[in-house]
Design an enzyme around this catalytic site. Structure first.
Site, mmCIF file in Angstrom:
data_model
loop_
_atom_site.group_PDB
_atom_site.id
_atom_site.type_symbol
_atom_site.label_atom_id
_atom_site.label_comp_id
_atom_site.label_asym_id
_atom_site.label_seq_id
_atom_site.Cartn_x
_atom_site.Cartn_y
_atom_site.Cartn_z
ATOM 1 N N ARG A 104 -2.353 -13.528 -1.072
ATOM 2 C CA ARG A 104 -1.087 -13.975 -0.506
ATOM 3 C C ARG A 104 -0.830 -15.065 0.372
ATOM 4 O O ARG A 104 -1.234 -15.474 1.192
ATOM 5 C CB ARG A 104 -0.133 -12.736 0.738
ATOM 6 C CG ARG A 104 0.081 -11.512 0.535
ATOM 7 C CD ARG A 104 1.466 -12.291 -0.267
ATOM 8 N NE ARG A 104 2.068 -10.012 -0.571
ATOM 9 C CZ ARG A 104 1.954 -9.601 -2.065
ATOM 10 N NH1 ARG A 104 1.210 -10.403 -2.774
ATOM 11 N NH2 ARG A 104 2.324 -8.411 -2.103
ATOM 12 N N GLY B 248 0.425 -7.779 -20.766
ATOM 13 C CA GLY B 248 -0.649 -7.161 -20.756
ATOM 14 C C GLY B 248 -1.607 -6.635 -19.107
ATOM 15 O O GLY B 248 -1.779 -7.636 -18.600
ATOM 16 N N ALA B 249 -2.589 -5.732 -19.784
ATOM 17 C CA ALA B 249 -3.444 -6.248 -19.120
ATOM 18 C C ALA B 249 -4.709 -5.640 -19.785
ATOM 19 O O ALA B 249 -4.275 -5.149 -20.891
ATOM 20 C CB ALA B 249 -3.204 -4.747 -17.774
ATOM 21 N N TYR C 83 8.808 -11.359 8.529
ATOM 22 C CA TYR C 83 8.634 -12.140 9.753
ATOM 23 C C TYR C 83 7.980 -10.983 10.199
ATOM 24 O O TYR C 83 8.585 -9.683 10.749
ATOM 25 C CB TYR C 83 10.302 -11.919 10.482
ATOM 26 C CG TYR C 83 11.666 -12.679 9.848
ATOM 27 C CD1 TYR C 83 11.616 -14.018 10.761
ATOM 28 C CD2 TYR C 83 12.216 -12.571 8.693
ATOM 29 C CE1 TYR C 83 12.818 -14.943 10.337
ATOM 30 C CE2 TYR C 83 12.594 -13.809 8.153
ATOM 31 C CZ TYR C 83 13.006 -14.724 8.853
ATOM 32 O OH TYR C 83 13.924 -15.861 8.392
ATOM 33 N N ALA D 96 5.584 -4.520 -9.151
ATOM 34 C CA ALA D 96 5.397 -4.026 -10.513
ATOM 35 C C ALA D 96 3.170 -3.700 -10.179
ATOM 36 O O ALA D 96 3.313 -2.656 -11.428
ATOM 37 C CB ALA D 96 5.474 -5.500 -11.157
ATOM 38 N N GLY D 97 3.484 -5.220 -9.505
ATOM 39 C CA GLY D 97 1.371 -4.881 -9.169
ATOM 40 C C GLY D 97 1.388 -2.829 -8.803
ATOM 41 O O GLY D 97 0.372 -2.727 -9.366
ATOM 42 N N ASP D 98 1.970 -3.081 -7.721
ATOM 43 C CA ASP D 98 2.142 -1.963 -6.977
ATOM 44 C C ASP D 98 2.246 -0.440 -8.420
ATOM 45 O O ASP D 98 1.520 0.414 -7.673
ATOM 46 C CB ASP D 98 2.911 -1.531 -5.527
ATOM 47 C CG ASP D 98 2.366 -2.462 -4.539
ATOM 48 O OD1 ASP D 98 1.819 -3.343 -4.770
ATOM 49 O OD2 ASP D 98 3.393 -3.042 -4.306
ATOM 50 N N GLU E 180 0.816 -1.343 -0.220
ATOM 51 C CA GLU E 180 0.002 0.642 -0.271
ATOM 52 C C GLU E 180 0.765 1.355 -0.357
ATOM 53 O O GLU E 180 0.273 2.052 -0.500
ATOM 54 C CB GLU E 180 -1.219 0.201 1.156
ATOM 55 C CG GLU E 180 -2.111 -1.126 1.344
ATOM 56 C CD GLU E 180 -1.023 -2.311 1.688
ATOM 57 O OE1 GLU E 180 0.029 -2.510 2.743
ATOM 58 O OE2 GLU E 180 -1.674 -3.942 1.973
ATOM 59 N N SER F 234 -4.381 -9.649 -10.391
ATOM 60 C CA SER F 234 -3.540 -10.618 -11.551
ATOM 61 C C SER F 234 -4.815 -11.908 -12.489
ATOM 62 O O SER F 234 -5.877 -12.161 -11.280
ATOM 63 C CB SER F 234 -2.268 -10.863 -10.790
ATOM 64 O OG SER F 234 -2.996 -12.215 -9.769
HETATM 65 O O1 KDG Z 1 4.041 -5.729 -4.211
HETATM 66 C C1 KDG Z 1 5.015 -5.589 -3.649
HETATM 67 C C2 KDG Z 1 5.532 -6.144 -2.364
HETATM 68 O O2 KDG Z 1 4.633 -7.405 -1.865
HETATM 69 C C3 KDG Z 1 6.035 -5.764 -0.937
HETATM 70 O O3 KDG Z 1 6.654 -4.263 -1.156
HETATM 71 C C4 KDG Z 1 5.839 -6.258 0.356
HETATM 72 O O4 KDG Z 1 3.664 -5.207 0.940
HETATM 73 C C5 KDG Z 1 4.728 -6.869 0.694
HETATM 74 C C6 KDG Z 1 4.291 -7.655 1.097
HETATM 75 O O5 KDG Z 1 3.400 -7.947 1.600
HETATM 76 O O6 KDG Z 1 4.748 -8.724 0.433
#
Ligand code: KDG
Length: 316
Positions: free
Chosen positions: A173, A231-232, A110, A256-258, A42, A199
């Site tokens: 994630r 692409g997108a 961590y 890249a996504g951010d 973010e 994505s």
């Molecule tokens: O999109 C990049 C992020 O993944 C990285 O900067 C750190 O927020 C993060 C994560 O949870 O991996």
């Protein structure tokens, strides 16, 4: 630049960790030096939006420790307004980036029990959210803890009630939570967002059939789907806009996504039309991945044209 009420154009919330990155290829156990920075999805977006000429605030909690001060100073140094209590009883989170092979990187977290994982609704400066033009959230924050998930839900409902545009980057994630809990939470958040970034793989997390049209039917204004080098495309009631990726030499794909989201949201703040937002998003992503670091390579407005410079160009 401040928003209309002295607040920020973009407000976002989430965790920023200190990031330690191996600067050579191989197992981490062989590392002799680690580069130190700070990163979090973010806040990476907030930095990107600031570089493209807008104001941004980041809401969170940090440890009352040196790493917390590092994060605070890093974000302030990039022009982001930081609203983060220093928690004396929980540490700032940490992530470690390994370059296991020339092509494969690994990220170790961590962050369990970190100060940011204690984020809750009481930490939110509601007036700042209400006066923003965009509230940007990701699927990472609700994965941190129940209280962080509550904070995201509360921020979204406050923003919606105030007519603030809500942007969600699904940012699933798998290592942070159970897939069925993620699906319930993220499907609900997506349906409260005006803009959903996902994505191609993440679309199925927010819709069982991975169908952007169904999200539109349920109230989302725009669904933007990214697919790396392919692409997108974005889907709105007006139709589909496709944007190829700019061909660049990828140095570090993380972030890249951010960068894409930052380019798009800055375009939205500038009232660019949909094809121009998508082009700016793709340019920001391409320039970001051409440099080391999750956010360090994010372009300024003047640098967006770098994406169409020929290989080996030296600008004098
Ligand atoms: O999109 C990049 C992020 O993944 C990285 O900067 C750190 O927020 C993060 C994560 O949870 O991996």
């Amino acid at each position: 630049m401040s928003g209309p009420t002295g607040g920020s154009d973009l407000v976002t919330l989430g965790e920023v960790m200190v990031s330690l990155s191996a600067n050579r290829i191989g197992p981490l156990r062989g590392a002799r030096q680690l580069d130190v920075s700070a990163a979090g999805s973010e806040a990476n977006v907030a930095i990107g939006v600031v570089r493209l000429g807008h104001s941004a605030s980041w809401l969170s909690r940090l440890g009352a420790d040196e790493f917390g001060e590092l994060v605070r100073a890093t974000l302030r140094g990039q022009g982001v307004t930081v609203c983060a209590a220093a928690d004396p009883s929980a540490p700032t989170g940490l992530m470690v980036k390994e370059r296991r092979t020339g092509d494969v990187g690994r990220v170790l977290y961590y962050r369990s029990g970190s100060a940011a994982s204690r984020l809750g609704p009481a930490d939110l400066p509601l007036a700042l959210i209400e006066s923003a033009r965009i509230l940007h959230v990701t699927g990472i924050t609700p994965a941190l803890s129940h209280s962080a998930a509550d904070a995201v839900r509360h921020a979204v409902s406050v923003a919606r009630a105030a007519g603030v545009t809500v942007s969600l980057d699904v940012n699933y994630r798998a290592r942070l939570w159970d897939p069925s809990a993620a699906a319930v939470e993220l499907r609900s958040l997506a349906r409260q967002a005006d803009l959903v970034f996902a994505s191609a793989d993440e679309l199925a997390v927010v819709d069982a059939d991975g169908d952007p049209e169904r999200l539109l039917a349920e109230g989302v204004h725009t669904v933007v789907v990214t697919d790396g080098a392919k692409g997108a495309y974005s889907v709105t009631a007006a139709g589909v806009v496709r944007q190829p990726a700019f061909p660049v030499r990828v140095v570090d794909p993380v972030g890249a996504g951010d960068a894409f989201v930052a380019g798009y949201l800055a375009g939205l703040l500038d009232d660019l039309d949909e094809p121009a937002r998508m082009r700016q998003a793709a340019a920001a992503a391409a320039i970001c991945v051409s440099a080391e670091g999750d956010w360090e390579g994010l372009p300024t407005t003047a640098e967006l044209t770098l994406v169409s410079s020929a290989d080996g160009t030296v600008v004098r």
